[in-house]
Design a protein around this motif. Sequence first.
Motif, PDB file in Angstrom:
ATOM      1  N   ARG A  77       0.830  -1.211   0.000  1.00 10.81           N
ATOM      2  CA  ARG A  77       0.000   0.000   0.000  1.00 10.81           C
ATOM      3  C   ARG A  77       0.862   1.258   0.000  1.00 10.81           C
ATOM      4  N   SER A  78       2.069   1.167   0.556  1.00 11.09           N
ATOM      5  CA  SER A  78       2.988   2.314   0.549  1.00 11.09           C
ATOM      6  C   SER A  78       3.313   2.732  -0.875  1.00 11.09           C
TER       7      SER A  78
ATOM      8  N   PHE B 274      -8.901   9.964   9.925  1.00  4.92           N
ATOM      9  CA  PHE B 274      -9.034   9.694   8.487  1.00  4.92           C
ATOM     10  C   PHE B 274     -10.449  10.002   8.013  1.00  4.92           C
ATOM     11  N   LEU B 275     -11.422   9.693   8.846  1.00  5.86           N
ATOM     12  CA  LEU B 275     -12.818   9.989   8.500  1.00  5.86           C
ATOM     13  C   LEU B 275     -13.012  11.499   8.330  1.00  5.86           C
TER      14      LEU B 275
ATOM     15  N   HIS C 202      -6.664   3.642   2.072  1.00  7.14           N
ATOM     16  CA  HIS C 202      -5.417   2.871   2.165  1.00  7.14           C
ATOM     17  C   HIS C 202      -4.768   3.039   3.537  1.00  7.14           C
ATOM     18  N   LEU C 203      -4.750   4.272   4.035  1.00  6.16           N
ATOM     19  CA  LEU C 203      -4.146   4.530   5.340  1.00  6.16           C
ATOM     20  C   LEU C 203      -4.911   3.815   6.452  1.00  6.16           C
TER      21      LEU C 203
ATOM     22  N   ARG D 112     -16.344  -0.011  11.124  1.00  3.05           N
ATOM     23  CA  ARG D 112     -15.309  -0.357  10.170  1.00  3.05           C
ATOM     24  C   ARG D 112     -15.620   0.219   8.806  1.00  3.05           C
ATOM     25  N   MET D 113     -14.588   0.711   8.131  1.00  2.00           N
ATOM     26  CA  MET D 113     -14.776   1.177   6.751  1.00  2.00           C
ATOM     27  C   MET D 113     -15.010  -0.039   5.856  1.00  2.00           C
ATOM     28  N   GLU D 114     -15.706   0.159   4.796  1.00  2.00           N
ATOM     29  CA  GLU D 114     -16.020  -0.936   3.862  1.00  2.00           C
ATOM     30  C   GLU D 114     -14.724  -1.564   3.373  1.00  2.00           C
ATOM     31  N   GLY D 115     -14.645  -2.905   3.485  1.00  2.13           N
ATOM     32  CA  GLY D 115     -13.495  -3.628   2.970  1.00  2.13           C
ATOM     33  C   GLY D 115     -12.409  -3.847   3.991  1.00  2.13           C
TER      34      GLY D 115
END
Length: 236
Positions: free
Chosen positions: A109-110, A173-174, A189-190, A232-235
């Motif tokens: 992901r980086s 992040f949200l 990603h983060l 939780r975020m999707e995924g």
Amino acid sequence: MNNERHILSAFDRDLETVQALVVKMGGMVESAIHDAAIALETRDGELADDIRRRDKAVDALEHQINEEAARLIALRAPRATDLRMVLSVIKISHILERVGDYAKNIAKRSDVLAEMPAIEGAGMALRRMSATVEAMMKDALDSYIQRDAALAADVRKRDLEVDQMYNALFREFLTHMMEDPRNITACMHLHFIAKNIERMGDHATGIAEQVIYLATGELPDEPRPKGESVPRMEGA
């Protein structure tokens, strides 16, 4: 009697050999945790690629440990306490392999994040969270080497701190996503990276619980201390 003593010494020698492999594997995984956080914060693509390559050696070592442990059980027919030690080797090597996978996923992901605008403060915050988990992993492995139930119990308590850091990052992040939709992809990603680090903390705690079991013969009665749960975020 002499024959039994000889068998015991042979078992101890073989067990020390396979435990040394676990310690070696632990050192490789600690390095992967450390380097993955640096690669993320500094956007170092070469380091990220190196972490991904090194994960193959971690996987190979887990396979070798499993083979050595199986051979030890078949050859030495260990009794209850000794068998517990051999089984802990297998469990801990599997935990370390999973943590290595998380470090590899962070490195992947980086590379993606390096192509996107940076989210202010995210790299530093994730590196701080990762450093906390790296210290937990080091102490968990030290407690295993020393059969130190008190140090293992301390590692177990510190998992709460990691959960709290994860929850704070989730909210941060949200906020970034709500303020500017262009941040959504990077923040997703983060978030996955933060979740991977949080899971690493859970696995360090899992090693600590194995140590407590080895030292006392019992797993901890009380549930692990956990931070408040966040959606939780999707995924994730």
